[in-house]
Design a protein around this motif. Structure first.
Motif, PDB file in Angstrom:
ATOM      1  N   ASN A 112       0.835  -1.194   0.000  1.00 26.18           N
ATOM      2  CA  ASN A 112       0.000   0.000   0.000  1.00 26.18           C
ATOM      3  C   ASN A 112       0.872   1.247   0.000  1.00 26.18           C
TER       4      ASN A 112
ATOM      5  N   GLU B 190      -2.597   6.965  -1.796  1.00 19.43           N
ATOM      6  CA  GLU B 190      -3.393   7.349  -2.945  1.00 19.43           C
ATOM      7  C   GLU B 190      -2.846   8.639  -3.542  1.00 19.43           C
ATOM      8  N   SER B 191      -2.797   8.681  -4.866  1.00 23.60           N
ATOM      9  CA  SER B 191      -2.304   9.876  -5.536  1.00 23.60           C
ATOM     10  C   SER B 191      -3.297  11.016  -5.360  1.00 23.60           C
TER      11      SER B 191
ATOM     12  N   GLY C 183      -6.214  10.541  -7.892  1.00 23.98           N
ATOM     13  CA  GLY C 183      -7.233   9.911  -7.063  1.00 23.98           C
ATOM     14  C   GLY C 183      -7.240   8.396  -7.181  1.00 23.98           C
ATOM     15  N   GLU C 184      -6.106   7.836  -7.580  1.00 24.94           N
ATOM     16  CA  GLU C 184      -5.996   6.378  -7.709  1.00 24.94           C
ATOM     17  C   GLU C 184      -4.881   5.895  -6.799  1.00 24.94           C
ATOM     18  N   PRO C 185      -4.873   4.597  -6.459  1.00 22.32           N
ATOM     19  CA  PRO C 185      -3.763   4.093  -5.644  1.00 22.32           C
ATOM     20  C   PRO C 185      -2.423   4.275  -6.384  1.00 22.32           C
TER      21      PRO C 185
ATOM     22  N   GLN D  58      -1.029   1.213  -8.131  1.00 24.62           N
ATOM     23  CA  GLN D  58      -1.662   0.881  -9.404  1.00 24.62           C
ATOM     24  C   GLN D  58      -1.105   1.746 -10.537  1.00 24.62           C
TER      25      GLN D  58
END
Lengths: 299, 319
Positions: free
Chosen positions: B78, B81-82, B86-88, B91
Motif C-alpha cells: 500500500n 493514494e495519488s 485519485g488512484e492508488p 496501481q
C-alpha cells in the motif's frame, strides 16, 4: 640526535622527490595528446566564460520580434530564437552557467567527499562502515532523479542546482578518496608519523590527504562533465535555471518546440554542451593516463 | 571469503542501504514546503477542515510514527493514494513501470548489438583505422546527454527523414508494429549513448584474451582468424563484458526519467515529473522509491555477476 638527522634527511628527500614528481607529471602531461587537447578545450571555455560580455555581440535579452527565428547569418552567426534574441550571444553567456554549475558542484563534492573518503579509509572499522553505507544510500538513486528530488525541496533555482549536484557527486568522490587513503594507510611515511607521535588528524590532513589528491583530481574532472550534463538535463526539465537565463539546457527546451522551422535554436546549444563535456572528459581521461602508472603499463 | 559469504555480506549491506533509501524518500517529501492537507483542500480551506483532514490523514502524529506507518503500508503493497489522479499509487506505478522497462531493455539491446561487434572489430585491428574510428564513434556517443541524442534523433529521423514518429506510446498488444516504430528512436538514442562503455570493455577484454598462450597455439595450428576470434577468444572475453552490460542496464533505467519526457513516453519517468509538478507527495514518494529500488537491485545483480566471474574481488576482500 641520529633520529633527528634522519628525519631531516627524510623530509628533504620527500620534497626533492615531490619536485621530481611534479616535473615528471608536467612532462608526461604535455606529451599526452588527450590530456593536452582536453586541457586546451577547458582553458578556452574558461576564457570564453570570463570574457563573455565582451565576446557576445548582443545583450542576451535583446528581443527583436522582426528578426525572430532567423537562420544563421553574418549578423547572427548562430541565428536568432523565437523572440529574436541572438543565439551566439546566449550560447557564449551560457558558458558561465555551465562552468559555474560544473565547477561549483564539484568543488562542493570534493570538499565534502574527500574528507569523508579519506577519514573513512584511514580510520577503517565502524567509522568506515557508517560513512560508506550512507554514501551507498545516496548512490542507490540514479543521479538525475536524486538531484530532481532535492530540487523539489530546495526549489528550482540555479544556486540550488549547484547544491543538489554537489550532494549527488559527493559519494563518487568519497569512494575514490577512500580507496586512495586505504592504499596510503600502510605506507612507511604513515608509520613514521605514528612513531613520531603525530595526532591522527594531523596525519590524515597533512600527510595522507596530499597523497590522495591524484585520483580525486581525475574523478573530479570527470565529474565536472557529468555535472554539466546534469545541469542541462535539469534545466531542460524546467527544474534548473529559469528563463530568461541563457542556460544551454533551457535553450534546448525552448528550441525543441521549433525543431522543424528553426533547428539552429537546438543545435548550437547542443554543440556547446558536447564540446564542454568532451573537454572535461578528455582532461579527466588524460589525467588518469598521466597519473596512474598501472594504466601506462597496460597501454 | 567464499562466494556465499560475499553474497551474504552484500545482502546485509543492501538491507542497510534500503533503510536509508526509504528514509531519504520519506524525509524529502516530508520537508517539502507546503502541507499535504493544504494541497488537497486548496488555499481557501478553513482552519477546521484543514485540522480535520490532518487528523484523518494522520499528519499530526509524530514523524517517526508516520514513517513506521508508511513502511508497514509499503510492506503490504500500500503506497497511498495519488492526490492528482485519485488512484492508488501502486496501481499507477504498476501500469507505467513495464513501459519504462521495455524502453530500458530495448536500449540495452541496441547498445549490445552495436558495441560488442564494434569492440571485437576494434580489438582485432588494434591501433589501426577501424580501432580509432570505433573509439571515436563511442566517444561521440557519451559526449552528449541522453536527452540530447533523443532530440537529435527526432530531428534527423522523424522531422527530416520522416522515417519514425516523433514520440508517443502504443501498447504492443494493441498494435505491435506501431508500438515498435515508436520504440526505435528512444531505444536507439539511449542505446547509442550506452555504447561507449560496453565497447571499451569488449575491446580491452578481447585484447587481453588475444594475447594469451592458447590463442597463439591455435594460430600455430593453422586455425583461421575468424574461428580464433569468434569461437575461442570471444567466448572468454565476453565474461567481463556481461557485467558491464548489467551496470549499463541500471544506468539506462536511471536515464529514462529524462528520456521519457523527450519522447512523450508515458512511463515511470514522466509519472515522476508529473508528480513533482503537481506536488503529489504520495506519488513522488512512490516513484522515487520504486525507481531507486530497481536501480539498486540491478546494480546489485551486476555486482554479484562481477564477483562471481572475478574471484579477485572476493578473495581480496573489500580493501
Amino acid at each position: 640526535m641520529a633520529t633527528e638527522q634522519e628525519t631531516e634527511r627524510g623530509r628533504f628527500t620527500i620534497t626533492q622527490s615531490q619536485r621530481d614528481r611534479i616535473a615528471r607529471f608536467v612532462r608526461k602531461f604535455r606529451s599526452n595528446t588527450k590530456a593536452m587537447l582536453g586541457f586546451s578545450i577547458v582553458v578556452l571555455l574558461v576564457l570564453v566564460a570570463i570574457f563573455a560580455p565582451i565576446i557576445a555581440p548582443y545583450p542576451i535579452d535583446a528581443t527583436n520580434i522582426e528578426d525572430r527565428s532567423q537562420a544563421p547569418s553574418v549578423e547572427h552567426p548562430f541565428g536568432t530564437d523565437d523572440l529574436g534574441r541572438d543565439i551566439f550571444s546566449r550560447v557564449v553567456m551560457g558558458s558561465r552557467i555551465s562552468l559555474y554549475v560544473g565547477f561549483g558542484a564539484i568543488s562542493g563534492a570534493l570538499a565534502v567527499g574527500a574528507v569523508v573518503g579519506v577519514v573513512a579509509g584511514y580510520a577503517g572499522g565502524l567509522t568506515d562502515e557508517i560513512l560508506m553505507r550512507v554514501m551507498d544510500a545516496a548512490m542507490a538513486f540514479p543521479p538525475v532523479l536524486l538531484a530532481l528530488t532535492l530540487l523539489v525541496v530546495l526549489g528550482p533555482e540555479l544556486s540550488n542546482v549547484v547544491i543538489a549536484l554537489a550532494f549527488v557527486y559527493t559519494p563518487y568522490i568519497a569512494r575514490v578518496s577512500r580507496s586512495a587513503a586505504l592504499a596510503e594507510r600502510n605506507e612507511a611515511y604513515v608509520e613514521a608519523a605514528v612513531a613520531r607521535g603525530e595526532s591522527d588528524s594531523r596525519i590524515v590532513f597533512s600527510e595522507v590527504f596530499p597523497n590522495c589528491m591524484a585520483p580525486m583530481l581525475v574523478q573530479g574532472s570527470l565529474n565536472v562533465s557529468f555535472a554539466i550534463l546534469a545541469e542541462a538535463s535539469l534545466s531542460f526539465l524546467g527544474l534548473g535555471a529559469q528563463p530568461p537565463r541563457p542556460s544551454w539546457g533551457l535553450m534546448i527546451n525552448t528550441g525543441r518546440g521549433f525543431m522543424e522551422t528553426a533547428p539552429w535554436m537546438l543545435l548550437f546549444p547542443a554543440l556547446a554542451i558536447g564540446i564542454a563535456v568532451v573537454g572535461f572528459n578528455m582532461l579527466g581521461d588524460g589525467l588518469r593516463d598521466v597519473l596512474d602508472p598501472k594504466v601506462e603499463a597496460i597501454e | 571469503m567464499s562466494m556465499y559469504n560475499y553474497v551474504f555480506r552484500r545482502v546485509g549491506f543492501m538491507a542497510v542501504t534500503l533503510f536509508f533509501v526509504t528514509l531519504i524518500a520519506f524525509a524529502v517529501t516530508n520537508i517539502l514546503p507546503g502541507d499535504v492537507a493544504l494541497l488537497i483542500l486548496g488555499p481557501n480551506a478553513t482552519e477546521q477542515s484543514l485540522e480535520a483532514l490532518q487528523t484523518q490523514l494522520g499528519l499530526n502524529r509524530p514523524l517517526y510514527v508516520q514513517y513506521i506507518d508508511w513502511v508497514v503500508g509499503l510492506l503490504q503493497g500500500n503506497m497511498g493514494e495519488s492526490l492528482r489522479f485519485g488512484e492508488p499509487v501502486a496501481q499507477l506505478i504498476a501500469e507505467r513501470l513495464p513501459r519504462s522497462m521495455m524502453l530500458a531493455v530495448a536500449a540495452t539491446l541496441v547498445a549490445v548489438v552495436l558495441s560488442v561487434p564494434l569492440g571485437v572489430y576494434a580489438a582485432v585491428n588494434q591501433n589501426e583505422a577501424p580501432d580509432v574510428s570505433a573509439s571515436m564513434f563511442a566517444f561521440v556517443g557519451i559526449s552528449m546527454p541522453i536527452f540530447l541524442w533523443g532530440l537529435v534523433f527526432i530531428l534527423v529521423f522523424a522531422v527530416w527523414l520522416n522515417l519514425f514518429p516523433t514520440g508517443g506510446y502504443v501498447s504492443p498488444s494493441e498494435d505491435l508494429v506501431g508500438s515498435l516504430t515508436r520504440l526505435v528512436l528512444p531505444a536507439g538514442a539511449m542505446g547509442f549513448a550506452l555504447t561507449a562503455y560496453i565497447m571499451r570493455m569488449t575491446r580491452s577484454s578481447m585484447l587481453e584474451v588475444l594475447s594469451e598462450e592458447y590463442i597463439n597455439l591455435a594460430r600455430a595450428k593453422g586455425m583461421s582468424q575468424r574461428v580464433i576470434v569468434l569461437r575461442h577468444a570471444l567466448k572468454n572475453a565476453i565474461i567481463p563484458v556481461i557485467t558491464v552490460i548489467a551496470f549499463q542496464f541500471s544506468y539506462a533505467f536511471g536515464g529514462v526519467v529524462v528520456l521519457e519526457e523527450v519522447f512523450f513516453w508515458p512511463g515511470i519517468g514522466r509519472l515522476t515529473l508529473t508528480a513533482i509538478q503537481s506536488r503529489d507527495i504520495p506519488l513522488i514518494q512512490g516513484c522515487i522509491l520504486v525507481v531507486a529500488l530497481i536501480y539498486m537491485f540491478s546494480n546489485f545483480a551486476a555486482d554479484l555477476l562481477y564477483a562471481y566471474f572475478d574471484p579477485r574481488i572476493r578473495y581480496g576482500g573489500d580493501d
